[in-house]
Design an enzyme around this catalytic site. Sequence first.
Site, PDB file in Angstrom:
ATOM      1  N   GLU A  87       0.732  -1.185  -0.199  1.00 23.35           N
ATOM      2  CA  GLU A  87      -0.063   0.035  -0.010  1.00 23.35           C
ATOM      3  C   GLU A  87       0.946   1.179   0.047  1.00 23.35           C
ATOM      4  OE1 GLU A  87      -1.479   3.314   1.193  1.00 23.35           O
ATOM      5  OE2 GLU A  87      -1.822   2.402   2.997  1.00 23.35           O
ATOM      6  N   CYS A 135      -2.851   8.772   4.122  1.00 17.83           N
ATOM      7  CA  CYS A 135      -2.807   8.263   2.789  1.00 17.83           C
ATOM      8  C   CYS A 135      -4.181   8.222   2.080  1.00 17.83           C
ATOM      9  CB  CYS A 135      -2.266   7.018   2.776  1.00 17.83           C
ATOM     10  SG  CYS A 135      -3.285   5.780   3.854  1.00 17.83           S
TER      11      CYS A 135
END
Length: 616
Positions: A324, A359
């Site tokens: 990720e 994020c």
Amino acid sequence: MYLLQNVQLLLSSGIVYPFTFVVGCFVYKLVLCQNKGARSVKFTTPPIPRQIDSKWVNEIVKQDIILEEGYIEARCPATGRFLDKFKSMDNHDIDSLVHKAEIAQVKFNELDEKRLWEKKLTILTSLRDFILRHQELIARIACRDSGKTMVDASMGEILVTLEKLNWCIQHGPKILSPSKRSGPTNLFMKWYKGAEIRYEPLGVVSSIVSWNYPFHNLMGPIIASIITGNSIIVKCSEQVVWSSNYFISLLRNCLTACEVDPNLAQLFYCLPPPISSEDPLMIEPANYFTSHKGIKHITFIGSQPIAHHILKCASKSLTPVVVELGGKDAFIVLDSYTDHSTIASIILRGTFQSAGQNCIGIERVIVSSKNYDPLVKLLHKRLSKQPLKLGSDIDEEGENSNVDMGAMISNNRFEQLESLVQDAINKGARLLVGGARLNHKRYPNGNYFQPTLLVDVTPDMKIAHNEVFGPILVMMKAQSTEECITLANAAPFGLGGSVFGKDLKECNYVANKLKTGNVAINDFATFYVCQLPFGGINGSGYGKFGGEEGLLGLCNAKSVCYDKLPFISTQIPKPLDYPINNERAWNFVKSFITASYTKSWVERIKSIWTLSQENK
């Protein structure tokens, strides 16, 4: 965040009795109906560090801090004060961690299935109850090490961790129970052959996590590893070793109180390897950890350059990796959405939460033409008339503690952020608020960047494509819904996104066209709170953690077939038994296949007759 607004709306809209009924049903289910076998065990709170006291900031430092070689320095991003130092771990430490984790995992799974599930749920229930009782302590420690505000810590650290715990407690047993499958369609086999998938723990797993949410990023993978029966070694960022040590201590106290080997969850940290032009990062111990044959799965949260080297190391031991890598999330406002006040508040919260170090934070606000100018005007008014207050709220009292935004983790990206803003200005963007680092009067050694509003950004500007990961609100104008989609998909990332509009059909159309792993419709980032599988595509990485898919990814999915009818079992037919008569064997197999799959009843009957004759 928007979820909290929805609750407030219900409370203030006059629907008191229906809301009370819904809440009552929820509480009944939560308290009386979930996991009656799970009990909660109280455990000892680790010694509370004095560094979280506001008085500690004003203590006089009598001598300069001398950091020995091989030590990691921990400093508070909001004040610049030295927190502690930690010896960087080496290869021998890694071997020891893995060895202890292997023993703990095997011992944990020696329990019979019923007792094992009781133990898992006891651990998670005890941890949940501890977090509920100690919210302020946990938030203050996270704030001290990351520079965020208490409110940001409450939502980004505590709320999401409790939701993951509750979700795993309620749904984990069902998700991880054997999954019955339809089995073969073969006419002869489908009546007596059963098939299922059994989910077994992998062993020792690892999660390499980022610094932006030191509590949740640590606890999230630990929760998943415990419910799946694995042991785990979490590698935290060198930026948050101080808080990570405390949080792992309270988790290990929980395991001990639940009579489980505390080595089921461990912490690893080391200094970042120096970058060389020839072979970046290919030195020990960071790469020794990611290439260790004792680690059976890695979840990595971080940047693209580091990901390339982790994958290179993991390939040595063929360790599967979920990657990720952040994103450039678009927040789309369509023409049909007209509530400017509500949308402005969501944009501000989604952009400046944790100083933009999120994020799935809002990186680009893409507004279709009808709403663009009014929204720009409103956001400019709100940010200029009442500028966001920056500081360290855990070190203030009274009115001074009303801090809107905290510090960034360090100042090493300030020059880059200022450069992105200047590039946009040079190409025609308008800087309405902020745009540069802030020299805080009370905390001159803190890492503060001004909340920034940058409008009229176009695709040719660097800031339209590069991840900011900071407190910069970027606004882009689109002439139509189709252009909103085109602008959103232009960035090389694909993690998350949001779309707002009154026309649900149009919103779903946009959601289907966005090239991302996650989308929220008329909401912001709630796909993460909903415990859906989380991950991105393209430059945002691959694989999923979180949700059902995240748990199953930490398991060996073992395929098992069996006889459903005890009086029928597989035998070798006479024509196929050695020694073989080729012609007879061929006729038998051909007839078997034809009878199994043909749609013609005539062909099926003829084939079955041939089978009976050949098998005499």
